[in-house]
Design an enzyme around this catalytic site. Structure first.
Site, PDB file in Angstrom:
ATOM      1  N   HIS A 184      -2.528  36.538  -5.977  1.00 17.09           N
ATOM      2  CA  HIS A 184      -3.153  35.366  -5.462  1.00 17.09           C
ATOM      3  C   HIS A 184      -2.564  35.167  -3.863  1.00 17.09           C
ATOM      4  O   HIS A 184      -1.510  34.523  -3.528  1.00 17.09           O
ATOM      5  CB  HIS A 184      -2.828  34.007  -6.139  1.00 17.09           C
ATOM      6  CG  HIS A 184      -3.327  32.882  -5.557  1.00 17.09           C
ATOM      7  ND1 HIS A 184      -3.316  31.675  -6.223  1.00 17.09           N
ATOM      8  CD2 HIS A 184      -3.951  32.555  -4.441  1.00 17.09           C
ATOM      9  CE1 HIS A 184      -4.223  30.907  -5.752  1.00 17.09           C
ATOM     10  NE2 HIS A 184      -4.408  31.333  -4.580  1.00 17.09           N
TER      11      HIS A 184
ATOM     12  N   HIS B 160      -4.619  35.135   0.107  1.00 14.98           N
ATOM     13  CA  HIS B 160      -5.900  35.083   0.756  1.00 14.98           C
ATOM     14  C   HIS B 160      -5.781  35.927   2.158  1.00 14.98           C
ATOM     15  O   HIS B 160      -4.785  35.490   2.930  1.00 14.98           O
ATOM     16  CB  HIS B 160      -6.374  33.563   1.033  1.00 14.98           C
ATOM     17  CG  HIS B 160      -6.410  32.589   0.055  1.00 14.98           C
ATOM     18  ND1 HIS B 160      -7.796  32.517  -0.604  1.00 14.98           N
ATOM     19  CD2 HIS B 160      -5.642  32.258  -0.936  1.00 14.98           C
ATOM     20  CE1 HIS B 160      -7.555  31.584  -1.482  1.00 14.98           C
ATOM     21  NE2 HIS B 160      -6.326  31.447  -1.830  1.00 14.98           N
TER      22      HIS B 160
ATOM     23  N   HIS C 186      -9.884  29.041  -8.449  1.00 12.65           N
ATOM     24  CA  HIS C 186      -8.654  28.162  -8.184  1.00 12.65           C
ATOM     25  C   HIS C 186      -9.083  26.916  -9.173  1.00 12.65           C
ATOM     26  O   HIS C 186     -10.382  26.544  -9.237  1.00 12.65           O
ATOM     27  CB  HIS C 186      -8.796  27.881  -7.040  1.00 12.65           C
ATOM     28  CG  HIS C 186      -8.504  28.692  -5.995  1.00 12.65           C
ATOM     29  ND1 HIS C 186      -8.347  30.061  -5.982  1.00 12.65           N
ATOM     30  CD2 HIS C 186      -7.289  28.518  -4.844  1.00 12.65           C
ATOM     31  CE1 HIS C 186      -8.033  30.502  -4.831  1.00 12.65           C
ATOM     32  NE2 HIS C 186      -6.923  29.824  -4.359  1.00 12.65           N
TER      33      HIS C 186
ATOM     34  N   GLU D 231      -5.279  22.948  -9.097  1.00 11.26           N
ATOM     35  CA  GLU D 231      -4.311  22.652  -7.992  1.00 11.26           C
ATOM     36  C   GLU D 231      -4.393  21.453  -7.543  1.00 11.26           C
ATOM     37  O   GLU D 231      -3.253  20.787  -7.546  1.00 11.26           O
ATOM     38  CB  GLU D 231      -4.963  23.639  -6.755  1.00 11.26           C
ATOM     39  CG  GLU D 231      -4.074  23.703  -5.598  1.00 11.26           C
ATOM     40  CD  GLU D 231      -4.635  24.409  -4.265  1.00 11.26           C
ATOM     41  OE1 GLU D 231      -5.880  24.652  -4.523  1.00 11.26           O
ATOM     42  OE2 GLU D 231      -3.822  24.803  -3.487  1.00 11.26           O
TER      43      GLU D 231
ATOM     44  N   ASP E 164      -0.191  32.934  -1.736  1.00 10.88           N
ATOM     45  CA  ASP E 164      -1.329  32.258  -1.589  1.00 10.88           C
ATOM     46  C   ASP E 164      -1.800  32.367  -0.007  1.00 10.88           C
ATOM     47  O   ASP E 164      -2.634  33.069   0.427  1.00 10.88           O
ATOM     48  CB  ASP E 164      -1.107  30.674  -1.795  1.00 10.88           C
ATOM     49  CG  ASP E 164      -2.281  29.708  -2.043  1.00 10.88           C
ATOM     50  OD1 ASP E 164      -3.486  30.560  -1.812  1.00 10.88           O
ATOM     51  OD2 ASP E 164      -2.156  28.549  -2.154  1.00 10.88           O
ATOM     52  N   ASP E 165      -1.286  31.622   0.888  1.00  8.21           N
ATOM     53  CA  ASP E 165      -1.423  31.659   2.369  1.00  8.21           C
ATOM     54  C   ASP E 165      -0.256  31.629   3.138  1.00  8.21           C
ATOM     55  O   ASP E 165       0.060  30.616   3.806  1.00  8.21           O
ATOM     56  CB  ASP E 165      -2.531  30.447   2.780  1.00  8.21           C
ATOM     57  CG  ASP E 165      -3.830  30.367   1.975  1.00  8.21           C
ATOM     58  OD1 ASP E 165      -4.643  31.011   2.389  1.00  8.21           O
ATOM     59  OD2 ASP E 165      -3.640  29.533   1.175  1.00  8.21           O
TER      60      ASP E 165
END
Ligand code: HPA
Ligand code: ZN
Length: 349
Positions: free
Chosen positions: A19, A21, A201, A204, A282-283
């Site tokens: 996961h 991005h 997703h 969250e 994630d980011d």
């Protein structure tokens, strides 16, 4: 008492990141360099000012800056550089296999053609694999704040890439509150008819019910995040029984205020419930940490044991899209790593 697992030991764990991005790996320094290269103005003078702007009250506040940030990506070379750099960082974390997301609509809506975005990312990933030895998959995410017809248009453009195996499934991201998964039932039925891997997703910021509808209406094989599934014990039992992978991102949850501090993160409860949880960045450029930083931070906060960390790494390989031979090879390497850890623990006790 065995010593606490170290960062170096966690780096050495053979693990998959499932996961992350690609647009979320765009560090401020690269954002500034690409803006300069493309003759674009940014509202921030330097990397420190950009980082200082990354203080988010919720998911939407992050997304507003994230879509703004990806606006510097325009040319084939930009996408190659972004993806290849992400592969270099994955290798530095001891990630042996990385499954990346990207948001095609975040680029096509600005006039960058799908082929430029996707072709550039794929070229960067292939170069990264050659140079750093990390395997990868690439999954386009549909933007849930846009209409489903927009998603279906994107899927039709992506169809040749999905059917010949250049792209590896379909995901769903962006604003979650008030955008339940069932709005994308037709898009996911389209993907299911073509036998494509599906993830979304869910849970969250949105409620447990969104995790349930991702499972029941979208027919997902994995859930990205899934934290709020814990609010529904029957759902937790189903997710555990089905072996659905949950790609959890503790530093993201902290920075987007899903948890007040990492000691309150639900990862312990997730492990105890037998959920197939994994740890991910994630980011990373926005949330202050890569996959390995997530391992280190949550291991420290929750005092995770060697056995917990081995479970997290094993889960990541098991619920990945690796082919069976590669999966078996990495699981064998992980078992050897676990054996070495057991010897050290035995010597310590
Ligand atoms: N949540 C939803 N959408 C996103 C995220 C996220 O953490 N990162 C990039 N798009
Ligand atoms: Zn995400």
């Amino acid at each position: 008492m065995p010593a606490r697992p170290t960062r170096d030991w966690m780096r050495g764990l053979p693990k998959a990141e499932l996961h992350v991005h690609l647009e979320g790996t765009l560090e401020p320094e690269m954002m500034l360099a690409l803006a300069r290269r493309n003759g674009l103005a940014l509202p921030w003078p330097d990397a420190a000012t950009i980082r200082a702007a990354y203080a988010f009250g919720n998911l939407q506040e992050f997304l507003d800056l994230y879509y703004r940030g990806m606006g510097v990506l325009l040319t084939h070379a930009d996408y190659v550089d972004l993806a290849c750099t992400a592969m270099e960082r994955a290798a530095a974390d001891g990630v042996v296999h990385a499954e990346f997301f990207y948001d095609p609509q975040g680029h096509t809506s600005r006039g960058v053609p799908f082929d430029v975005v996707t072709g550039g990312l794929l070229a960067g990933l292939a170069e990264g694999e050659r140079r750093f030895g990390v395997s990868w998959r690439l999954i386009p995410n549909l933007l849930r704040h846009l209409p489903e017809d927009d998603a279906l248009t994107t899927l039709r453009v992506a169809e040749p890439w999905l059917l010949d195996g250049r792209l590896h499934g379909v995901g769903l991201d962006s604003s979650e509150r008030d955008f339940p998964p069932e709005r994308f039932a037709r898009a996911y039925a389209w993907a299911a008819e073509r036998g494509l891997f599906r993830t979304a997703h869910a849970g969250e910021e949105g409620p447990a019910a969104y995790v349930a509808t991702a499972l029941d209406v979208l027919g997902v094989h994995r859930i990205d995040h899934g934290n709020r599934a814990l609010e529904d014990p029957a759902l937790v039992s189903r997710l555990a029984a089905l072996g659905i992978g949950l790609t959890v991102c503790p530093l993201s949850n902290l920075r987007l205020r899903g948890v007040a501090c990492l000691t309150e993160h639900p990862l312990r409860q997730m492990l105890d419930a037998g959920l197939k949880v994994t740890l991910n960045g994630d980011d990373p450029a926005y949330f202050g940490g890569t996959c390995l930083d997530n391992f280190v931070a949550i291991a420290d906060a929750l005092e995770l044991s060697v056995a917990d960390l081995l479970t997290l790494a094993r889960n990541s390989l098991e619920v990945s899209l690796l082919d069976p031979a590669a999966k078996a090879r990495h699981l064998t390497a992980l078992a050897a790593y676990a054996g070495a850890a057991a010897l050290v623990e035995g010597a310590d006790t």
